[in-house]
Design a protein around this motif. Structure first.
Motif, PDB file in Angstrom:
ATOM      1  N   PHE A  49     -14.561  -3.915   2.777  1.00 57.52           N
ATOM      2  CA  PHE A  49     -14.059  -2.548   2.705  1.00 57.52           C
ATOM      3  C   PHE A  49     -13.192  -2.363   1.459  1.00 57.52           C
ATOM      4  O   PHE A  49     -12.336  -3.191   1.153  1.00 57.52           O
ATOM      5  CB  PHE A  49     -13.240  -2.220   3.950  1.00 57.52           C
ATOM      6  N   ILE A  50     -13.393  -1.229   0.773  1.00 58.06           N
ATOM      7  CA  ILE A  50     -12.670  -0.945  -0.470  1.00 58.06           C
ATOM      8  C   ILE A  50     -11.971   0.409  -0.310  1.00 58.06           C
ATOM      9  O   ILE A  50     -12.608   1.435  -0.086  1.00 58.06           O
ATOM     10  CB  ILE A  50     -13.632  -0.900  -1.674  1.00 58.06           C
ATOM     11  N   TRP A  60      -8.178   0.555   6.318  1.00 59.25           N
ATOM     12  CA  TRP A  60      -9.388   0.172   7.037  1.00 59.25           C
ATOM     13  C   TRP A  60      -9.120  -0.478   8.385  1.00 59.25           C
ATOM     14  O   TRP A  60     -10.038  -1.027   9.002  1.00 59.25           O
ATOM     15  CB  TRP A  60     -10.230  -0.761   6.174  1.00 59.25           C
ATOM     16  N   GLU A  61      -7.895  -0.425   8.859  1.00 56.31           N
ATOM     17  CA  GLU A  61      -7.570  -1.079  10.116  1.00 56.31           C
ATOM     18  C   GLU A  61      -8.458  -0.633  11.281  1.00 56.31           C
ATOM     19  O   GLU A  61      -8.906  -1.478  12.078  1.00 56.31           O
ATOM     20  CB  GLU A  61      -6.102  -0.858  10.470  1.00 56.31           C
ATOM     21  N   PRO A  62      -8.761   0.668  11.437  1.00 60.06           N
ATOM     22  CA  PRO A  62      -9.645   1.072  12.549  1.00 60.06           C
ATOM     23  C   PRO A  62     -11.015   0.406  12.486  1.00 60.06           C
ATOM     24  O   PRO A  62     -11.561  -0.007  13.513  1.00 60.06           O
ATOM     25  CB  PRO A  62      -9.747   2.594  12.390  1.00 60.06           C
ATOM     26  N   GLN A  63     -11.577   0.293  11.278  1.00 57.47           N
ATOM     27  CA  GLN A  63     -12.900  -0.310  11.139  1.00 57.47           C
ATOM     28  C   GLN A  63     -12.831  -1.839  11.265  1.00 57.47           C
ATOM     29  O   GLN A  63     -13.747  -2.455  11.822  1.00 57.47           O
ATOM     30  CB  GLN A  63     -13.518   0.077   9.787  1.00 57.47           C
ATOM     31  N   MET A  64     -11.768  -2.449  10.762  1.00 57.18           N
ATOM     32  CA  MET A  64     -11.598  -3.899  10.927  1.00 57.18           C
ATOM     33  C   MET A  64     -11.524  -4.249  12.409  1.00 57.18           C
ATOM     34  O   MET A  64     -12.124  -5.225  12.864  1.00 57.18           O
ATOM     35  CB  MET A  64     -10.315  -4.353  10.220  1.00 57.18           C
ATOM     36  N   VAL A  74     -13.715  -7.890   5.746  1.00 57.41           N
ATOM     37  CA  VAL A  74     -12.762  -8.193   4.679  1.00 57.41           C
ATOM     38  C   VAL A  74     -12.280  -6.881   4.082  1.00 57.41           C
ATOM     39  O   VAL A  74     -13.080  -5.988   3.788  1.00 57.41           O
ATOM     40  CB  VAL A  74     -13.405  -9.052   3.569  1.00 57.41           C
ATOM     41  N   ALA A  75     -10.975  -6.766   3.912  1.00 54.65           N
ATOM     42  CA  ALA A  75     -10.388  -5.645   3.182  1.00 54.65           C
ATOM     43  C   ALA A  75      -9.404  -6.232   2.176  1.00 54.65           C
ATOM     44  O   ALA A  75      -8.819  -7.287   2.410  1.00 54.65           O
ATOM     45  CB  ALA A  75      -9.687  -4.679   4.124  1.00 54.65           C
ATOM     46  N   TYR A  76      -9.226  -5.552   1.058  1.00 56.54           N
ATOM     47  CA  TYR A  76      -8.330  -6.084   0.026  1.00 56.54           C
ATOM     48  C   TYR A  76      -7.636  -4.945  -0.708  1.00 56.54           C
ATOM     49  O   TYR A  76      -8.055  -3.781  -0.625  1.00 56.54           O
ATOM     50  CB  TYR A  76      -9.106  -6.963  -0.947  1.00 56.54           C
ATOM     51  N   ASP A  77      -6.556  -5.289  -1.401  1.00 63.26           N
ATOM     52  CA  ASP A  77      -5.821  -4.312  -2.203  1.00 63.26           C
ATOM     53  C   ASP A  77      -6.345  -4.363  -3.632  1.00 63.26           C
ATOM     54  O   ASP A  77      -6.247  -5.387  -4.309  1.00 63.26           O
ATOM     55  CB  ASP A  77      -4.323  -4.618  -2.193  1.00 63.26           C
ATOM     56  N   VAL A  78      -6.901  -3.257  -4.089  1.00 64.55           N
ATOM     57  CA  VAL A  78      -7.460  -3.150  -5.431  1.00 64.55           C
ATOM     58  C   VAL A  78      -6.345  -3.311  -6.470  1.00 64.55           C
ATOM     59  O   VAL A  78      -5.184  -2.962  -6.226  1.00 64.55           O
ATOM     60  CB  VAL A  78      -8.163  -1.784  -5.597  1.00 64.55           C
ATOM     61  N   ARG A  79      -6.694  -3.844  -7.613  1.00 59.87           N
ATOM     62  CA  ARG A  79      -5.746  -4.001  -8.729  1.00 59.87           C
ATOM     63  C   ARG A  79      -4.883  -2.732  -8.891  1.00 59.87           C
ATOM     64  O   ARG A  79      -5.401  -1.605  -8.898  1.00 59.87           O
ATOM     65  CB  ARG A  79      -6.533  -4.248 -10.026  1.00 59.87           C
ATOM     66  N   GLY A  80      -3.578  -2.946  -9.016  1.00 53.26           N
ATOM     67  CA  GLY A  80      -2.651  -1.834  -9.169  1.00 53.26           C
ATOM     68  C   GLY A  80      -2.087  -1.328  -7.864  1.00 53.26           C
ATOM     69  O   GLY A  80      -1.115  -0.572  -7.860  1.00 53.26           O
ATOM     70  N   PRO A 113     -22.614  -9.459   0.880  1.00 54.31           N
ATOM     71  CA  PRO A 113     -21.989  -8.569   1.864  1.00 54.31           C
ATOM     72  C   PRO A 113     -22.562  -7.162   1.783  1.00 54.31           C
ATOM     73  O   PRO A 113     -23.222  -6.785   0.804  1.00 54.31           O
ATOM     74  CB  PRO A 113     -20.525  -8.557   1.422  1.00 54.31           C
ATOM     75  N   VAL A 114     -22.288  -6.391   2.808  1.00 52.34           N
ATOM     76  CA  VAL A 114     -22.419  -4.942   2.737  1.00 52.34           C
ATOM     77  C   VAL A 114     -21.076  -4.431   2.244  1.00 52.34           C
ATOM     78  O   VAL A 114     -20.021  -4.827   2.753  1.00 52.34           O
ATOM     79  CB  VAL A 114     -22.767  -4.326   4.104  1.00 52.34           C
ATOM     80  N   LEU A 115     -21.083  -3.580   1.232  1.00 50.82           N
ATOM     81  CA  LEU A 115     -19.855  -2.993   0.713  1.00 50.82           C
ATOM     82  C   LEU A 115     -19.653  -1.622   1.319  1.00 50.82           C
ATOM     83  O   LEU A 115     -20.615  -0.838   1.420  1.00 50.82           O
ATOM     84  CB  LEU A 115     -19.912  -2.871  -0.813  1.00 50.82           C
ATOM     85  N   CYS A 116     -18.427  -1.324   1.721  1.00 53.42           N
ATOM     86  CA  CYS A 116     -18.095  -0.013   2.284  1.00 53.42           C
ATOM     87  C   CYS A 116     -16.887   0.535   1.550  1.00 53.42           C
ATOM     88  O   CYS A 116     -15.782   0.004   1.667  1.00 53.42           O
ATOM     89  CB  CYS A 116     -17.805  -0.139   3.780  1.00 53.42           C
ATOM     90  N   GLY A 117     -17.082   1.586   0.767  1.00 58.39           N
ATOM     91  CA  GLY A 117     -15.999   2.156  -0.020  1.00 58.39           C
ATOM     92  C   GLY A 117     -15.819   3.630   0.233  1.00 58.39           C
ATOM     93  O   GLY A 117     -16.794   4.366   0.422  1.00 58.39           O
TER      94      GLY A 117
END
Length: 302
Positions: A49-50, A60-64, A74-80, A113-117
């Motif tokens: 998740f992006i 993305w907590e509801p989907q996680m 997997v969810a992550y904090d994008v640069r910045g 992976p499947v990406l979800c943004g």
């Protein structure tokens, strides 16, 4: 020398795994010139998740929670953003964000992976899937944007992002978002969806400095002029948007679907939702993603 190497490796493991268990972990990994914060849960086929601009992995907590029973999420904090924070680079681009994501997946040993943004996250997902088409199994983009030629109203959205970046020096982005939500819901009821939750998540995340916010806003403003070639995306793709999204954004999704000439594209409108549809209607969003993942698995088994 062996003792020194062992000590360095031990320190790296301790840094990576801030907290962990058999099914859940969070920490940081080196991705290019930054340490990227991530959260990983569950076991099964991976979905990454992006998040959107000025948000964080917590979006993305509801989907996680909903999908972690069957998938590696997997969810992550994008640069910045968030716990990843900024860097010394003078500017950011979608290509850089995609390279960061590629380094993250390699560091976490996540394959195909499947990406979800969502929103900006959807732009990053598109760029990644077009740049590394052989490394993804599917794509979900929601409430996002397209780099296709746009009418004046579409171009105006991206131009305004530069203005928001400059204005942040005087009125911080969290206050700007609160004001924008208030105005949006009065001009077009429902367009901002569950603005209260979105605002709370934004304010709860680590504060983005003005310098970083400008780089983030400008990376979005430059997206229409990027080298993205949507025809390079060849995996099954689910395009979604909230039913209360502004007409110009709904139009962008139609244009995006037209640009995905080599992908099997599905289109879904999320009821009772505005721009942050995964927050506005999390149950519908999560169910739509789960059903899409099941269809991908079914096609693979045929």
């Amino acid at each position: 020398m062996e003792e020194q190497n062992l000590g360095a490796e031990t320190e790296r493991v301790e840094n990576r795994l801030i907290e962990s268990s058999a099914t859940s972990e969070s920490g940081t990994v080196r991705t290019n010139d930054i340490e990227t914060y991530y959260v990983r849960r569950g076991d099964g086929p991976p979905i990454v998740f992006i998040h959107g601009m000025a948000m964080s992995a917590s979006e993305w907590e509801p989907q996680m929670e909903a999908l972690g029973d069957e998938y590696t999420v997997v969810a992550y904090d994008v640069r910045g953003h968030g716990h990843t924070g900024g860097s010394d680079r003078d500017s950011y681009t979608m290509e850089l964000y995609a390279a960061d994501l590629d380094a993250l997946l390699a560091a976490l040993d996540v394959e195909n992976p499947v990406l979800c943004g969502l929103s900006m996250g959807g732009c990053i997902a598109q760029m990644y899937a077009a740049t590394y088409p052989e490394k993804v199994a599917g794509l979900v983009v929601s409430d996002t944007f397209t780099a296709a030629p746009l009418p004046f109203t579409g171009r105006l959205i991206f131009a305004n992002l530069r203005f928001f970046g400059l204005l942040d020096r005087f009125v911080r982005y969290t206050t700007l978002n609160r004001f924008q939500t208030w105005v949006g819901n009065r001009l077009s009821p429902g367009v901002a969806g569950d603005g209260t939750t979105t605002q709370r998540l934004m304010e709860a995340a680590p504060t983005i400095s003005h310098r970083e916010f400008v780089k983030i806003a400008n990376s979005m403003a430059r997206f229409p002029r990027s080298d993205l070639d949507a025809s390079r995306i060849t995996v099954p793709t689910l395009v979604m948007h909230g039913e209360d999204s502004p007409a110009v954004l709904r139009d962008m999704h139609g244009r995006l679907a037209e640009e995905l000439t080599n992908a099997d594209v599905e289109f879904t409108v999320i009821p009772d939702a505005g721009h942050a549809s995964n927050i506005d209607n999390p149950d519908f969003f999560s169910t739509a993603v789960r059903e899409f993942l099941a269809r991908i698995a079914s096609k693979r088994s045929q």
